[in-house]
Design a protein around this motif. Structure first.
Motif, mmCIF file in Angstrom:
data_model
loop_
_atom_site.group_PDB
_atom_site.id
_atom_site.type_symbol
_atom_site.label_atom_id
_atom_site.label_comp_id
_atom_site.label_asym_id
_atom_site.label_seq_id
_atom_site.Cartn_x
_atom_site.Cartn_y
_atom_site.Cartn_z
ATOM 1 N N SER A 141 -4.436 0.684 -3.377
ATOM 2 C CA SER A 141 -4.443 1.918 -2.597
ATOM 3 C C SER A 141 -5.321 2.939 -3.316
ATOM 4 C CB SER A 141 -3.020 2.469 -2.482
ATOM 5 O OG SER A 141 -3.016 3.732 -1.850
ATOM 6 N N ASN A 142 -5.809 3.912 -2.564
ATOM 7 C CA ASN A 142 -6.513 5.037 -3.186
ATOM 8 C C ASN A 142 -5.550 6.154 -3.552
ATOM 9 O OD1 ASN A 142 -9.226 4.204 -3.381
ATOM 10 N ND2 ASN A 142 -9.512 4.519 -1.196
ATOM 11 N N LYS A 143 -4.302 5.997 -3.162
ATOM 12 C CA LYS A 143 -3.287 7.006 -3.444
ATOM 13 C C LYS A 143 -2.359 6.504 -4.548
ATOM 14 C CE LYS A 143 0.380 9.664 -1.284
ATOM 15 N NZ LYS A 143 1.338 9.710 -0.215
ATOM 16 N N ILE B 187 1.051 6.052 -6.043
ATOM 17 C CA ILE B 187 2.438 6.013 -5.566
ATOM 18 C C ILE B 187 3.332 6.017 -6.808
ATOM 19 C CG2 ILE B 187 4.124 4.782 -4.141
ATOM 20 C CD1 ILE B 187 1.552 5.543 -2.593
ATOM 21 N N GLN C 136 -9.217 -0.797 -4.280
ATOM 22 C CA GLN C 136 -9.281 0.659 -4.275
ATOM 23 C C GLN C 136 -8.963 1.210 -5.664
ATOM 24 O OE1 GLN C 136 -6.788 1.579 -0.894
ATOM 25 N NE2 GLN C 136 -8.143 0.490 0.504
ATOM 26 N N SER C 137 -8.633 2.471 -5.785
ATOM 27 C CA SER C 137 -8.471 3.146 -7.083
ATOM 28 C C SER C 137 -7.297 2.659 -7.921
ATOM 29 C CB SER C 137 -8.308 4.647 -6.860
ATOM 30 O OG SER C 137 -9.422 5.164 -6.184
ATOM 31 N N TYR C 138 -6.230 2.213 -7.253
ATOM 32 C CA TYR C 138 -5.025 1.801 -7.966
ATOM 33 C C TYR C 138 -4.641 0.382 -7.590
ATOM 34 C CZ TYR C 138 -4.736 6.762 -8.885
ATOM 35 O OH TYR C 138 -5.035 8.041 -9.270
#
Length: 151
Positions: free
Chosen positions: A67-69, A71, A30-32
């Motif tokens: 994750s896409n979020k 943190i 994902q993004s991260y």
């Protein structure tokens, strides 16, 4: 990108870690990308760190998470994923043309960092990070990232 503040401590118990269910690994990055601090890895908090921060493990033996979020209080290094490249001999030879210098990390991968650096002819250093790793179920990949600067 704004600075990321890291917490001083991450608390878990081995008993809790042992009793946690096996995590389902993801099949795409994902993004991260998240790499826990070495103290967390040495302590064996592989499942609890994923659950605590709602991030997904990329493979049961890779100990990298995605994750896409973003943190911001994650206890470790955080990277923005630029691209994911399937591993092959052809790709390895072409990688140095696109990334002449990079920081290389190997996790759950069949060759060492030194071997990878020698075969790819990528010089050490710069702002790019290349993770050579295994994605669930057993797909060898390169994750090309940039580190998010910590405060």
């Amino acid at each position: 990108m704004s600075p990321v503040q890291q917490p001083e401590n991450y608390i878990f118990t081995l008993e809790n870690e042992k009793n946690l269910p096996l995590l389902q690994s993801v099949t795409s990055i994902q993004s991260y990308l998240y790499e826990p601090n070495s103290s967390i890895l040495k302590a064996g908090a592989f499942k609890s760190v994923a659950i605590s921060f709602s991030i997904s493990k990329i493979h049961k033996n890779s100990h990298l998470y995605t994750s896409n979020k973003l943190i911001t209080d994650f206890p470790g290094r955080i990277f923005t994923v630029k691209e994911v490249i399937p591993f092959s001999g052809k790709v390895l030879k072409k990688l140095s043309m696109q990334y002449p210098s990079a920081n290389i990390t190997v996790r759950n991968f069949p060759i060492t960092t030194e071997e990878l650096r020698k075969k790819s002819k990528i010089k050490d250093g710069g702002n790019i990070y290349i993770f050579a790793t295994t994605l669930y179920p057993d797909k060898k990949i390169f994750i090309i990232c940039e580190k998010i600067i910590n405060a």
